[in-house]
Scaffold this motif. Structure first.
Motif, mmCIF file in Angstrom:
data_model
loop_
_atom_site.group_PDB
_atom_site.id
_atom_site.type_symbol
_atom_site.label_atom_id
_atom_site.label_comp_id
_atom_site.label_asym_id
_atom_site.label_seq_id
_atom_site.Cartn_x
_atom_site.Cartn_y
_atom_site.Cartn_z
ATOM 1 N N SER A 98 -8.374 -1.819 -5.440
ATOM 2 C CA SER A 98 -8.180 -0.692 -4.531
ATOM 3 C C SER A 98 -7.835 -1.191 -3.126
ATOM 4 N N PHE A 99 -6.766 -0.649 -2.565
ATOM 5 C CA PHE A 99 -6.409 -0.979 -1.192
ATOM 6 C C PHE A 99 -7.403 -0.397 -0.191
ATOM 7 N N SER A 100 -8.104 0.663 -0.588
ATOM 8 C CA SER A 100 -9.062 1.291 0.329
ATOM 9 C C SER A 100 -10.142 0.296 0.759
ATOM 10 N N TYR A 101 -10.619 -0.505 -0.198
ATOM 11 C CA TYR A 101 -11.641 -1.500 0.142
ATOM 12 C C TYR A 101 -11.077 -2.592 1.061
ATOM 13 N N ASP A 105 0.591 3.141 -3.475
ATOM 14 C CA ASP A 105 -0.405 4.216 -3.405
ATOM 15 C C ASP A 105 0.103 5.479 -2.706
ATOM 16 N N VAL A 156 -7.471 2.452 11.217
ATOM 17 C CA VAL A 156 -7.434 1.756 9.922
ATOM 18 C C VAL A 156 -8.201 2.553 8.880
ATOM 19 N N LEU A 157 -9.352 3.116 9.266
ATOM 20 C CA LEU A 157 -10.128 3.927 8.323
ATOM 21 C C LEU A 157 -9.351 5.174 7.897
ATOM 22 N N PHE A 200 0.819 -1.212 0.000
ATOM 23 C CA PHE A 200 0.000 0.000 0.000
ATOM 24 C C PHE A 200 0.852 1.261 0.000
ATOM 25 N N PHE A 255 -8.747 -2.126 3.353
ATOM 26 C CA PHE A 255 -8.675 -1.569 4.707
ATOM 27 C C PHE A 255 -10.068 -1.328 5.292
ATOM 28 N N MET A 256 -11.048 -1.068 4.452
ATOM 29 C CA MET A 256 -12.424 -0.970 4.951
ATOM 30 C C MET A 256 -12.890 -2.312 5.505
ATOM 31 N N SER A 295 -6.508 4.196 5.544
ATOM 32 C CA SER A 295 -6.957 3.816 4.197
ATOM 33 C C SER A 295 -7.068 5.021 3.271
#
Length: 404
Positions: free
Chosen positions: A377-380, A249, A300-301, A245, A382-383, A304
């Protein structure tokens, strides 16, 4: 923590300080063998001529077999004694490291299996020793200190492994750890009269699923173990995707990514000891786990959302909070399981508990990889990890409210 053990013996071999340091050291050596696999992934991949996915499967195999071996070890501690089980684990670690250094994919896979067996065997044996010789008022600290061995093993593997690989060849890191593991197994043999004095050769070996059955039939134990499962998903998931990540990113170099991973693991050692100490000062230690879960969810949020526009100091600060919040739960959860377990079935119960934890360690990277494959997407990812942390927070809070 400096009391003489309840057996009335003043021998240093059963003093809780020595037992704690010894079991932590053995755990760190065992964990280092598992973490050498990802630490030397690039060199191994180049020598074997395999894809990165092959090395990923080896890491998954280590954790998967670790969960299975914890179930098996829980059933044999009563017959052979915790010291003998620790010796067996170290010997398997040595053999696994020797096999992993052979440039053959089949032999390497066999090495991963043996390393995994070692990785899971030390926990039930150490739990029996700490619960037997330790004070009930200090269990959170004792188990948290012992659990710091996992992060300590990761630090050792991450630092010494690449150094040895650069000076010699990568196989020598495995050779060196193999020799040390076997010598350590021999060195602790003199502790058997003191640690294995309650072992009974006539004790029937319980089935691997006996510990799981004990947990499933007890609602509070099951809730605690599911809490540990969710937090394990988060912990190993963060470790699995952190470097990728921040490099892909956030714009870190590979060196900075490695520094970030080392920072997280170093903070994990300190956070486990600190939170364990804090939990013993709190009337209800699960309140501490609940607070850590909530802080982990939020951090974590926030993490992300990091991107290349973030200043590096802010990224490192966020990762520091993540390291302090995400890794301190295991010792406290284990101490709560031990308190609520049948004292004659601690090894079996701990085997089942570690089965839940190792399952989470397997699910985190696996589900995260699937999410990354489908969304890109790494965001998903970490979600998903934040959701698991939130579920753990709710479950820990539920048991904390019903503190009895």
């Amino acid at each position: 923590m400096d009391q003489t053990v309840q057996t009335g013996s003043g021998r240093w071999q059963v003093h809780i300080v020595f037992v704690l340091i010894a079991t932590t050291f053995v755990g760190a050596v065992s964990a280092a063998s598992g973490y050498l696999v990802p630490a030397l992934a690039v060199a191994t991949k180049e020598t074997l001529g395999v894809s990165a996915a092959f090395i990923g499967y080896q890491v998954t195999l280590v954790f998967g077999v670790g969960g299975l071996s914890s179930l098996i070890a829980g059933g044999i501690v009563g017959r052979f004694g915790p010291c003998r089980v620790l010796q067996a684990g170290l010997t398997l670690s040595g053999a696994g490291c020797l096999l992993y250094a052979v440039p053959n994919t089949i032999v390497v896979t066999a090495g991963s299996v043996l390393i995994g067996f070692c990785y899971g065997m030390s926990h039930p044996a150490s739990s029996v020793l700490l619960s037997r010789f330790g004070s009930q008022e200090r269990l959170n600290f004792l188990f948290s200190f012992r659990q710091s061995s996992t992060a300590l093993g990761a630090v050792i593997a991450g630092i010494l492994g690449p150094v040895l690989a650069s000076i010699l060849v990568w196989q020598w890191a495995f050779y060196g750890l193999a020799i040390f593991s076997i010598l350590l197994a021999i060195a602790i043999n003199h502790l058997r009269p003191h640690w294995d004095d309650q072992a009974d050769p006539k004790t029937p070996i319980s089935a691997p699923w006996a510990g799981l059955r004990l947990i499933i039939l007890n609602r509070k134990l099951l809730t605690l173990c599911l809490t540990g499962f969710c937090l394990s998903v988060v912990q190993v998931g963060v470790l699995a995707f952190l470097v990728l990540f921040v490099v892909e990113d956030v714009g870190f170099t590979m060196t900075q990514g490695g520094l970030a991973l080392s920072l997280i693991n170093i903070l994990a050692v300190g956070s486990r000891i600190f939170w364990g100490w804090q939990a013993d000062r709190t009337r209800n230690s699960l309140v501490v786990v609940t607070a850590m879960g909530a802080l982990t969810t939020l951090t974590v949020l926030v993490f992300s959302a990091a991107d290349s526009q973030w200043p590096q100091w802010l990224v490192f600060c966020t990762m520091s909070v993540l390291g302090l919040a995400t890794f301190g739960w295991s010792g406290i959860v284990i101490a709560n399981v031990v308190r609520r377990a049948d004292q004659d079935k601690i090894a079996e119960t701990m085997g089942g508990t570690l089965g839940f934890f190792f399952s989470g360690a397997w699910v985190g990277p696996s589900v995260g990889s699937l999410i990354l494959q489908f969304t890109g997407s790494f965001s998903y990812v970490f979600m998903f990890l934040a959701l698991m942390a939130f579920i753990a927070t709710v479950m820990a809070g539920f048991v904390a409210l019903r503190n009895d």
